[in-house]
Design an enzyme around this catalytic site. Structure first.
Site, PDB file in Angstrom:
ATOM      1  N   TYR A 187       0.829  -1.207   0.000  1.00 42.76           N
ATOM      2  CA  TYR A 187       0.000   0.000   0.000  1.00 42.76           C
ATOM      3  C   TYR A 187       0.862   1.254   0.000  1.00 42.76           C
ATOM      4  O   TYR A 187       1.920   1.308   0.625  1.00 42.76           O
ATOM      5  CB  TYR A 187      -0.911   0.039   1.225  1.00 42.76           C
ATOM      6  N   SER A 198     -13.844  -3.972   0.336  1.00 44.47           N
ATOM      7  CA  SER A 198     -14.737  -3.317  -0.615  1.00 44.47           C
ATOM      8  C   SER A 198     -16.197  -3.533  -0.225  1.00 44.47           C
ATOM      9  O   SER A 198     -17.018  -3.969  -1.036  1.00 44.47           O
ATOM     10  CB  SER A 198     -14.494  -3.832  -2.042  1.00 44.47           C
ATOM     11  N   PRO A 199     -16.572  -3.231   1.029  1.00 49.66           N
ATOM     12  CA  PRO A 199     -17.923  -3.527   1.504  1.00 49.66           C
ATOM     13  C   PRO A 199     -19.015  -2.732   0.803  1.00 49.66           C
ATOM     14  O   PRO A 199     -20.182  -3.116   0.847  1.00 49.66           O
ATOM     15  CB  PRO A 199     -17.858  -3.166   2.993  1.00 49.66           C
ATOM     16  N   LEU A 200     -18.644  -1.626   0.140  1.00 51.68           N
ATOM     17  CA  LEU A 200     -19.629  -0.801  -0.574  1.00 51.68           C
ATOM     18  C   LEU A 200     -19.392  -0.842  -2.083  1.00 51.68           C
ATOM     19  O   LEU A 200     -19.860   0.016  -2.819  1.00 51.68           O
ATOM     20  CB  LEU A 200     -19.588   0.637  -0.062  1.00 51.68           C
ATOM     21  N   LEU A 204     -22.508   1.361  -3.521  1.00 51.14           N
ATOM     22  CA  LEU A 204     -23.552   1.167  -2.519  1.00 51.14           C
ATOM     23  C   LEU A 204     -23.579   2.276  -1.469  1.00 51.14           C
ATOM     24  O   LEU A 204     -24.185   2.120  -0.414  1.00 51.14           O
ATOM     25  CB  LEU A 204     -23.359  -0.198  -1.830  1.00 51.14           C
TER      26      LEU A 204
END
Length: 331
Positions: free
Chosen positions: A53, A211-213, A218
């Site tokens: 990262y 990447s929950p959304l 979302l």
């Protein structure tokens, strides 16, 4: 803050995981430090990063940023369950990527130096390595645990049968094995329900969705577009996903409006309601986004709402209500 055990381990972690992929690239060091301090104020103790990262891949810039935050003292390191990852190339020469014993050793030493710590709480394989035998991987991991440099081990982007391979290989060495699997998982991407989630539950592996959304799709993207706000989902892969399922996203935002909740918070709450999920990774770019995400812990979705969400974003395992393979595609 709510806490849970990480898989079948005794380690207690917050049900929201602070993701740091934006730190040093999209979020300044000063703001990143402020976000981490605020996370601690809210009781978020589980931080996730990777040696890849940062603004320039392979240089570990995000780990260095976190290390400088730890160096400020005040119990910052002691209050943090620190997770990082290795696998992606750190250079162009041979053995500067993958999961060979040589690269694992070098990667851990590099991460420890950048993070300014003497141990990593959760060390994750960023991807499956199809060229390195499990005997070599677990032997290297065993050495790290004996040295006290790593306490727990996890995986990321594994298939269900990879989890089984890893755990059975660990069992032969009388090792605890994996305690966490980090996978992409959200209402729009539910493939892990076929094999990965059942395997993880069977082996006592906590699932940490990233990447929950779905890259912001979302998060109320259509409302934000109408209001003229800049959104990440306006281009690239996420724009294609939005175009493909625009009707479902529109209905989703309408459902959230009826609930009186922000779509981003509903998306996180849905993940928190899924069996086997330890906690989703949130990647706030601002303190405001971090503060807002905490609302998801207070939302309880009733059976009717969960059924509506299933209808809008069907599981890939819908056969007779099955949520696992092989019943999803066979008798």
């Amino acid at each position: 803050m709510e806490y849970t055990r990480l898989g079948r381990s005794g380690l207690s972690v917050s049900r929201l995981v602070l993701g740091t992929m934006n730190f040093g690239s999209r979020t300044s060091e000063e703001d990143s430090h402020a976000i981490m301090d605020r996370a601690h104020e809210h009781g978020v103790n589980f931080f996730d990063t990777a040696d890849s990262y940062g603004a320039r891949q392979g240089e570990g810039l995000t780990e260095e940023l976190i290390g400088r935050w730890f160096a400020r003292g005040g119990g910052r390191r002691e209050r943090t369950v620190l997770a990082t990852k290795a696998y992606l190339p750190t250079g162009e020469r041979p053995n500067e990527g993958g999961l060979s014993a040589l690269h694992i050793r070098r990667a851990v030493e590099g991460s420890l130096k950048r993070l300014r710590t003497d141990h990593i709480d959760l060390y994750q394989m960023h991807h499956i390595d199809r060229h390195t035998p499990w005997e070599e991987i677990w032997e290297a991991f065993g050495v790290l645990r004996q040295q006290g440099k790593v306490l727990y081990f996890g995986s990321s982007n594994f298939a269900g049968w990879h989890l089984a391979q890893a755990q059975e290989a660990a069992r032969t060495r009388h090792f605890l094995g994996l305690v966490a699997e980090q996978s992409i998982y959200n209402l729009m991407t539910r493939w892990i329900e076929l094999e990965v989630l059942p395997a993880a539950r069977n082996y006592g592996i906590g699932v940490i969705p990233y990447s929950p959304l779905h890259g912001g799709v979302l998060s109320g993207v259509l409302r934000k577009q109408r209001e003229g706000l800049a959104v990440r989902s306006g281009s690239g892969t996420w724009a294609a996903a939005l175009d493909e399922r625009r009707a479902a996203v529109e209905a989703y935002e309408e459902l959230c409006a009826r609930l009186g909740e922000d779509p981003a918070h509903v998306g996180l709450a849905w993940l928190l309601a899924q069996e086997g999920v330890t906690g989703p990774i949130i990647g706030p770019r601002t303190i405001g986004q971090l503060d807002g995400a905490l609302r998801s812990l207070e939302i309880e979705l009733d059976e009717g709402t969960l059924a509506e969400l299933d209808a809008l974003f069907p599981s890939p395992a819908p056969n007779r209500g099955a949520k696992a393979a092989p019943e999803a595609y066979a008798w």
